[in-house]
Design a protein around this motif. Sequence first.
Motif: not given
Lengths: 354, 354
Positions: B254-268
Amino acid sequence: MQRVKLADVARAAGVHPGTASRALNPATRDQVSRATSKRVARAAERLGYVPNTFARGLRTARSYLVGMVVPDVTNPLFPPMVRGAEQVLSRAGYTLVLTDTDNDAGTERRQVEQLRARGTDGFIIATARWEDRLLDEVAEARVPTVLVNRNTSGGRLPYVGGDERAGIKLAVDHLVGLGHRRIAYLAGPQDTSTGRERAAAFRQAVAGHTLPTWRTQVRPCAAYTEAAGAAAAVRLLASAAEFTAVLAGNDLIALGALDAFSRAGIHCPDRVSVVGFNDLPMVDRLTPPLSTVRLPLHEMGTLAARILLDEIDAAGPTDGGGSAMQPAQPQRVAQSLLGVELAVRGTTAAPARS
Amino acid sequence: MQRVKLADVARAAGVHPGTASRALNPATRDQVSRATSKRVARAAERLGYVPNTFARGLRTARSYLVGMVVPDVTNPLFPPMVRGAEQVLSRAGYTLVLTDTDNDAGTERRQVEQLRARGTDGFIIATARWEDRLLDEVAEARVPTVLVNRNTSGGRLPYVGGDERAGIKLAVDHLVGLGHRRIAYLAGPQDTSTGRERAAAFRQAVAGHTLPTWRTQVRPCAAYTEAAGAAAAVRLLASAAEFTAVLAGNDLIALGALDAFSRAGIHCPDRVSVVGFNDLPMVDRLTPPLSTVRLPLHEMGTLAARILLDEIDAAGPTDGGGSAMQPAQPQRVAQSLLGVELAVRGTTAAPARS
């Protein structure tokens, strides 16, 4: 199933049973040639031989067990040390027995006595208190023992730790470099060497920079916990002392202080800078990520294990009850301080202009 | 120093040496009266008697050692299990030997064989693979063993874990309750029971809610790590599949996915909701704090130890080389699934209106 005996392996490899025994024991393997050692190992594998270390323990009067005593294995400070020690010990043919005292001196005494009763060859102890009667007794009885993480006042046992003074100096230098002059210190418990050493190092660093000092500048926390850190930070705020930065005795104290500041509406790093100590996992992922001093935890574990293996070799055979028969020469006691680093992250910034 | 013998303690307490022995051994203490047990304990303490467990091991053909095998003690999932197991075992007079395989099957085999060679009475194993030859052999040889955290396909050994299916269902129900319909699953490695069980539970929960499915909805990660989670999330984004929520096989994924989303500008959680599994320390302190399924880790350790003690008692004495002499009755194998909870925090919210 019929148990394969050492004699069977020796016969298959065409060597004397004593040679086969030495070849199969990691602690004595270097006494036989590499070719012989290989031949014996192959024969043992082919026959499915499982060495009876229990019997070996009786023959050589060694148990090949080493006890590692930690205050709380769920504190992320300790697993990397455990892992480092285990890697070194298992390569030398020793098994690490981990025991967790739950921060209780009575439990610790019982556990150490139980492990001595098993003929444990030595100890790596991460629970030392500054005044520690149990460890005085262990030193007196000449049980091979290495302290890691925390030292005692007596200094009678070898010790492996981080360079506390260098770590605190790095942190204070960093804060001074950012422009801070009034720095408070939330110290760890003063019955531990880390609590005392880091506090002394803080006073020294502050004096070295001729920074302002005040009576309650160094506040010892009751424990290395978030709750104790928060309570100390609340008292710091209530004291009306002026400060722009807080150095914490460890990361958990720093996290507790950050919580207290946040609840009081004091934003980090705009209004207050905070530095921790230890670089626990995940503190780099917090918002803001924690600036902290990084200890070489894995290396502390490996070095403690290496020194212990030397101590065990120097002590010679034990009597199976744990008390070592040593020559009456004075013990050479090494205090090893490993290098530390400062991880500069988001909780430190220049002080707000007043 | 002159070693105090059991006979000395017996004489001082005015009892037969056999009685003193039973009184001092936690495993047999209940065979003597409480008053006798107290008198013997006091005499032992007064004389400074250290019981020779090493010799006891030979007499009863038990080593009172239990091996606990974990893949990585620095992974915060395991220390609470270790702590729980150690507490139960030490109260029963057993010593826990912790060994860390570094996620390597060869290391694991060597360590288990070494521990068997020491006459280890049993094992708690947290490293099981779905197809696991070593554990098949352990089951075949009737070595008392309990699996914790991960199970094998064979199901021949007692197993203690969290209720994976219930945990995944709680997470999916929560997301559906918030209004999510298109949920992707980043699964753990499919050579582990947790990876397989949780993925199967996800498919079942999605079917139960009649949610949309698509071919690449379930993406297995190569490992239970942040890096593997980030890589899977990047592939998920590249696939152009529509989704508003991601369920992860564990917190690190989950933490890795959150990093990837954040880098892609997709906010959680505005643009994507994320749920983890395990509730590791500190994930409640992240920004936003991680919604995740909480496993009763400490309880898993205590229950595994209790079941193992029963298995050891049922197996009877060992031959010191580790292979148990058991009656040829079929083994009763308990699969214990402990209750889990959902911690609803900041990474889950209603989906954005499209």
